[in-house]
Motif scaffolding. Structure first.
Motif, short mmCIF file in Angstrom:
data_model
loop_
_atom_site.label_atom_id
_atom_site.label_comp_id
_atom_site.label_asym_id
_atom_site.label_seq_id
_atom_site.Cartn_x
_atom_site.Cartn_y
_atom_site.Cartn_z
N HIS A 36 -3.17 4.93 -6.44
CA HIS A 36 -4.35 5.74 -6.12
C HIS A 36 -4.38 6.06 -4.63
CE1 HIS A 36 -8.61 6.65 -5.36
NE2 HIS A 36 -8.64 7.07 -6.61
N ASP A 37 -4.08 5.06 -3.80
CA ASP A 37 -4.06 5.30 -2.35
C ASP A 37 -2.95 6.27 -1.97
OD1 ASP A 37 -6.19 3.59 -2.02
OD2 ASP A 37 -4.95 1.87 -1.43
N LEU A 38 -1.80 6.17 -2.63
CA LEU A 38 -0.69 7.06 -2.34
C LEU A 38 -1.02 8.51 -2.70
CD1 LEU A 38 2.27 4.88 -3.65
CD2 LEU A 38 1.87 5.52 -1.26
N TYR A 39 -1.86 8.69 -3.72
CA TYR A 39 -2.24 10.03 -4.17
C TYR A 39 -3.42 10.60 -3.39
CZ TYR A 39 0.63 9.53 -8.43
OH TYR A 39 1.67 9.39 -9.33
N ASP A 40 -4.12 9.75 -2.67
CA ASP A 40 -5.34 10.20 -1.97
C ASP A 40 -4.98 10.97 -0.70
OD1 ASP A 40 -8.00 10.57 -1.61
OD2 ASP A 40 -8.51 8.45 -1.41
N THR A 41 -5.98 11.57 -0.09
CA THR A 41 -5.77 12.35 1.13
C THR A 41 -5.02 11.53 2.17
OG1 THR A 41 -7.86 13.49 0.69
CG2 THR A 41 -6.94 13.69 2.91
#
Length: 204
Positions: A36-41
């Motif tokens: 999720h963090d890798l996909y976030d802004t």
């Protein structure tokens, strides 16, 4: 450091089980949260995923539903996505291990939904599978907003069957009997892993 791999199909109570390990003082690495963090802004996966799957990046972050549609039922596309994301998650995990070691942890749990499917089970000392009867699983998942029987079936088609996971596990946490029985099972697993006489050999 002892490595415990925690997995379980959707709706089986894996996240609740992971929380119980945390409550017991065992550091838990959440692979889903890392992704999720890798996909976030600003995440490291936004650029390469956007290049590989045009249209899935919106507002400078990966739209997970759009990405799901791009790979669902397409093994080759899923493999291409995994080739991008797994090395990035691996780098993130190294930092987790370093912190756990610095904090003096004697074991950690790797919460990985696709532990078997990605081959990660060969890198851990023991495998814990969260499980529940299929009827309860469907009831739990279909109660989630936006979930449909068709979508659930498509997700399950990408996951190793629960019976196979249980057969390959060193420990199974039955999440159908309530929170306290599951918590007791987790405590028993931790005790077994800390005792060299009861710790399973890495043979799977």
């Amino acid at each position: 450091m002892i490595l415990i791999g925690l997995t379980g199909s959707i709706g089986m109570g894996k996240s609740t089980t992971a929380a119980m390990f945390r409550e017991a003082g065992v550091p838990v690495y959440d692979a889903d949260a890392a992704v999720h963090d890798l996909y976030d802004t600003g995440g490291a996966a936004v650029g390469p995923v956007g290049e590989a799957f045009p249209g899935v990046v919106r507002d400078r972050k990966v739209d997970r539903e759009a990405l799901r549609q791009a790979v669902l039922g397409k093994p080759d596309e899923l493999k291409r996505l995994n080739a991008i994301v797994h090395p990035l998650v691996g780098s993130d995990r190294i930092g987790f291990f370093a912190k756990a070691e610095a904090d003096g942890a004697d074991m950690v749990v790797l919460d990985i939904p696709l532990l078997f499917e990605t081959g990660g089970h060969v890198n851990v000392d023991a495998i814990v599978v969260a499980s529940a009867p299929a009827g309860l699983q469907r009831e739990r998942v279909l109660a989630r907003p936006g979930m449909t029987p068709e979508r659930l079936d498509a997700i399950l088609a990408q996951q190793l069957a629960d019976a196979e996971k249980r057969a390959r596990a060193h420990f199974v946490v039955d999440t159908s009997r309530g929170l306290e029985p599951a918590r007791i099972q987790v405590a028993e697993i931790i005790a077994a892993m800390r005792d060299p006489q009861t710790r399973p050999a890495r043979d799977r």
